[in-house]
Design an enzyme around this catalytic site. Sequence first.
Site, PDB file in Angstrom:
ATOM      1  N   ASP A 169     -17.403  -3.635  95.398  1.00  0.00           N
ATOM      2  CA  ASP A 169     -17.078  -2.211  95.499  1.00  0.00           C
ATOM      3  C   ASP A 169     -17.902  -1.368  94.530  1.00  0.00           C
ATOM      4  O   ASP A 169     -18.472  -0.336  94.906  1.00  0.00           O
ATOM      5  CB  ASP A 169     -15.590  -1.981  95.248  1.00  0.00           C
ATOM      6  CG  ASP A 169     -14.715  -2.654  96.294  1.00  0.00           C
ATOM      7  OD1 ASP A 169     -15.239  -3.058  97.345  1.00  0.00           O
ATOM      8  OD2 ASP A 169     -13.502  -2.776  96.044  1.00  0.00           O
ATOM      9  N   TYR A 221      -3.915 -10.768  97.017  1.00  0.00           N
ATOM     10  CA  TYR A 221      -5.348 -10.836  96.728  1.00  0.00           C
ATOM     11  C   TYR A 221      -5.619 -11.914  95.678  1.00  0.00           C
ATOM     12  O   TYR A 221      -6.509 -12.757  95.834  1.00  0.00           O
ATOM     13  CB  TYR A 221      -5.835  -9.467  96.251  1.00  0.00           C
ATOM     14  CG  TYR A 221      -7.340  -9.335  96.118  1.00  0.00           C
ATOM     15  CD1 TYR A 221      -8.077  -8.678  97.094  1.00  0.00           C
ATOM     16  CD2 TYR A 221      -8.013  -9.852  95.021  1.00  0.00           C
ATOM     17  CE1 TYR A 221      -9.464  -8.541  96.979  1.00  0.00           C
ATOM     18  CE2 TYR A 221      -9.391  -9.726  94.898  1.00  0.00           C
ATOM     19  CZ  TYR A 221     -10.103  -9.068  95.874  1.00  0.00           C
ATOM     20  OH  TYR A 221     -11.465  -8.942  95.754  1.00  0.00           O
TER      21      TYR A 221
END
Length: 379
Positions: A169, A221
Amino acid sequence: MIADDAAAVFRKQFGAEPAGLWAAPGRVNLIGEHTDYNEGFVLPFALPQRTIAAVGPAPAGEWTVTSTFEAEPVSFGVTQPGEVSGWAAYVAGVVWALQDAGYEVPGAQIAIASEVPLGSGLSSSAALESSVLTALIDLGGLDVPLEKRPSIAQRAENVYVGAPTGILDQSASIRCEEGKALFLDCRSYEVEQIPFDLAAEGLAILVINSNAPHQHVDGEYGARRKSCEDAARLLGVPALRDITGDQLDDALARLDDEVMRRRVRHIVTEDDRVLATVKLLHAGQVREIGPLLTASHASMRDDFEITVAQVDIAVETALAVGAYGARMTGGGFGGCVLALVDADKAAEVTAAVEEAYAKQGFTPPTAWTVTAGPGAGRL
């Protein structure tokens, strides 16, 4: 404009003009999901939607941050991980990570405005971190090489905020270029800018926000990441990136746990799909990447088990009405779908997904077409 909003909030809060405005984009990951923390390959591109930081100087060791989406400003001094919470932790984390890397971070007044949808899997957190990081580097005249910046922003999110995300990201938000997709080797951090001019081919990427909740700082996650790291240890490799496609069957046979086998299969085949996508884009065969996108989604659904009904239905519907390929993008458990479509079919695909959602009683989706935008910088 969103930049005007940030400047207006700065003037209202601090009674002065900002020294400057800095922007950083959200991102869409074209393909390569959960491969980043396995030291593999990813292929994101930057969104046109950006987060803006209006920033001005403050006394040394003092930082105050305000925004269009929170009524009260947050002020802090030199802090350690966990001492600032909520959305301001991402800003405090950037200050901490820069200091931890040995830089003298200038005090600052910061006002934030953003058009990156929150909680949608388009990396609003990296856009926030990257805009603030870029601003503080410029404001303080800090000598931080571009290639080092993503790891500083990632450390803010991993250590200060506590979200175990990979480097994807922040790399996309900082290093992407307009009209290109960013081919990133998450081991070496080497990048290659891949031509990604869809308009020239009469194509578009349609982003469909499922409006299903999306949250990284929960257990799912982290559980996926731990499973991958445990598997790599059992297989005797530094990371799952080191298992090639032709070694996959042998590797799976050496693992006793069926869930772990599925996780490994996703990562190894996903890395192969990224490499195949890059090869097709280099050859100008953009439509031909569609089946790879769709196969990626099936792998996330069946092997990595990170999709939800809303994203699955959006993918199935987009394909049924003519998308060349479609997949969930982002960490999973909600968020957005991307579909590769003929540009003149985007509205038709959107309408079909809206109808499918209505039949299921889901919250209506939102959809828009995107182009590959630039990375972080001063406006």
